[in-house]
Design a protein around this motif. Structure first.
Motif: not given
Length: 89
Positions: A35-36, A39-49, A65-66
């Motif tokens: 999340y930037y 923000a309420k919606e994530p900029e990126d999502t996925g699976h962690s290994e 930024g943060m």
């Protein structure tokens, strides 16, 4: 914990999961949301290994930024969340 990034970098963020009771455990699933700044919606999502007790997440923030990186993982019937601050220059 704050992980530093330069704009344009793509890096691994690795988290070690430990048992407070020194018990054996198995991580069965792991994912992430990036999340930037508030923000309420994530900029990126996925699976962690999953590498035994280490969660490995590859991210590439798109702005300066943060950020807040949430890594969600499952052990038995528990769903846990680790939060990491990411600072992009």
């Amino acid at each position: 914990m704050t992980v530093p990034f330069e704009l344009g970098e793509q890096k691994h963020v690795r988290l070690r999961v430990c048992s407070c009771k020194n018990e054996n455990f198995l991580i069965t699933a792991a994912s992430y949301e990036l999340y930037y700044r508030g923000a309420k919606e994530p900029e990126d999502t996925g699976h962690s290994e999953i590498q035994e007790h280490i969660l490995d997440t590859l991210i590439q923030p798109k702005k300066k930024g943060m950020y807040k990186l949430l890594v969600m993982y499952e052990i038995l019937d528990e769903k846990l969340i680790a939060e990491v601050e990411v600072a992009v220059k």
